[in-house]
Design a protein around this motif. Sequence first.
Motif, short mmCIF file in Angstrom:
data_model
loop_
_atom_site.label_atom_id
_atom_site.label_comp_id
_atom_site.label_asym_id
_atom_site.label_seq_id
_atom_site.Cartn_x
_atom_site.Cartn_y
_atom_site.Cartn_z
N THR A 14 0.87 -1.17 0.00
CA THR A 14 0.00 0.00 0.00
C THR A 14 0.91 1.22 0.00
O THR A 14 1.74 1.39 0.88
CB THR A 14 -0.97 0.01 1.21
OG1 THR A 14 -0.24 -0.18 2.41
CG2 THR A 14 -2.02 -1.08 1.07
N THR A 15 0.75 2.03 -1.03
CA THR A 15 1.67 3.14 -1.23
C THR A 15 0.96 4.28 -1.95
O THR A 15 -0.26 4.38 -1.89
CB THR A 15 2.95 2.66 -1.96
OG1 THR A 15 3.92 3.70 -1.94
CG2 THR A 15 2.67 2.18 -3.36
N HIS A 16 1.70 5.12 -2.64
CA HIS A 16 1.19 6.39 -3.14
C HIS A 16 1.36 6.55 -4.65
O HIS A 16 2.18 5.89 -5.28
CB HIS A 16 1.90 7.53 -2.41
CG HIS A 16 1.91 7.33 -0.94
ND1 HIS A 16 0.82 7.57 -0.14
CD2 HIS A 16 2.88 6.85 -0.10
CE1 HIS A 16 1.12 7.27 1.12
NE2 HIS A 16 2.35 6.83 1.16
N PHE A 17 0.61 7.48 -5.18
CA PHE A 17 0.56 7.82 -6.60
C PHE A 17 1.95 7.91 -7.24
O PHE A 17 2.21 7.28 -8.26
CB PHE A 17 -0.18 9.17 -6.71
CG PHE A 17 -0.34 9.71 -8.10
CD1 PHE A 17 -1.50 9.49 -8.81
CD2 PHE A 17 0.66 10.48 -8.68
CE1 PHE A 17 -1.67 10.01 -10.08
CE2 PHE A 17 0.51 11.01 -9.96
CZ PHE A 17 -0.67 10.76 -10.65
N MET A 18 2.84 8.69 -6.66
CA MET A 18 4.15 8.90 -7.28
C MET A 18 5.05 7.68 -7.14
O MET A 18 5.89 7.44 -8.00
CB MET A 18 4.81 10.15 -6.73
CG MET A 18 4.12 11.44 -7.19
SD MET A 18 4.01 11.62 -8.98
CE MET A 18 5.69 12.03 -9.38
N VAL A 19 4.90 6.90 -6.09
CA VAL A 19 5.67 5.66 -5.95
C VAL A 19 5.28 4.71 -7.08
O VAL A 19 6.15 4.16 -7.78
CB VAL A 19 5.43 4.99 -4.58
CG1 VAL A 19 6.08 3.61 -4.52
CG2 VAL A 19 5.93 5.88 -3.44
N ILE A 20 3.99 4.54 -7.27
CA ILE A 20 3.51 3.65 -8.33
C ILE A 20 3.99 4.15 -9.69
O ILE A 20 4.51 3.39 -10.50
CB ILE A 20 1.96 3.54 -8.29
CG1 ILE A 20 1.50 2.94 -6.97
CG2 ILE A 20 1.45 2.73 -9.48
CD1 ILE A 20 0.02 3.13 -6.68
N ASN A 21 3.84 5.44 -9.92
CA ASN A 21 4.27 6.01 -11.18
C ASN A 21 5.78 5.86 -11.40
O ASN A 21 6.22 5.57 -12.51
CB ASN A 21 3.89 7.49 -11.27
CG ASN A 21 2.60 7.69 -12.00
OD1 ASN A 21 2.56 7.67 -13.21
ND2 ASN A 21 1.52 7.86 -11.25
#
Length: 167
Positions: free
Chosen positions: A113-120
């Motif tokens: 579970t992480t964040h928009f910019m990590v995924i990007n």
Amino acid sequence: MHPDPGLSELGHEQAKDAGRLMKEKISSYQLLSSPKKRAVETMEAMSEEKKYNFQIDSIFTEIPSSKINDKQKQEWLKEIFIAPIETLPKDVKEWRNNLISWLKNADGNFIVTTHFMVINSLVSYITKNNKISCFHPDYVSRTEIFIKDGELTQLILGDDKKTVINL
């Protein structure tokens, strides 16, 4: 503005729904979460039924922006979204390189579970995109990255949405 907000009531429901969709699989994964409250609460809600243990790992925290004035943060992020990788600030490059290193060395199956910019950052790396941002994952969407023997075998992007960045 709270520096580390938790999930809204809707966010809790969305996370529980995501957990229900994954209940058959979740026990066979290593569970990791960003230390940010909304990521931790998402993992807790997803694993609520069986209270699976998970680890908090700071590598999955948001893009480093603590040196950016809150009033300038949204404009800064817009610039980061479209900036070529080689022009990113040093701390952002290091953050991205740490994520890529984790991905290259990850052994096993993970739910993070992480964040928009990590995924990007991870998706832009594996798709060889020259910008850090390449799609707009929706809240509690699921992006799946399959790697075998160091090679990408499959990429399934989470639901795409023009996400509103709350600062």
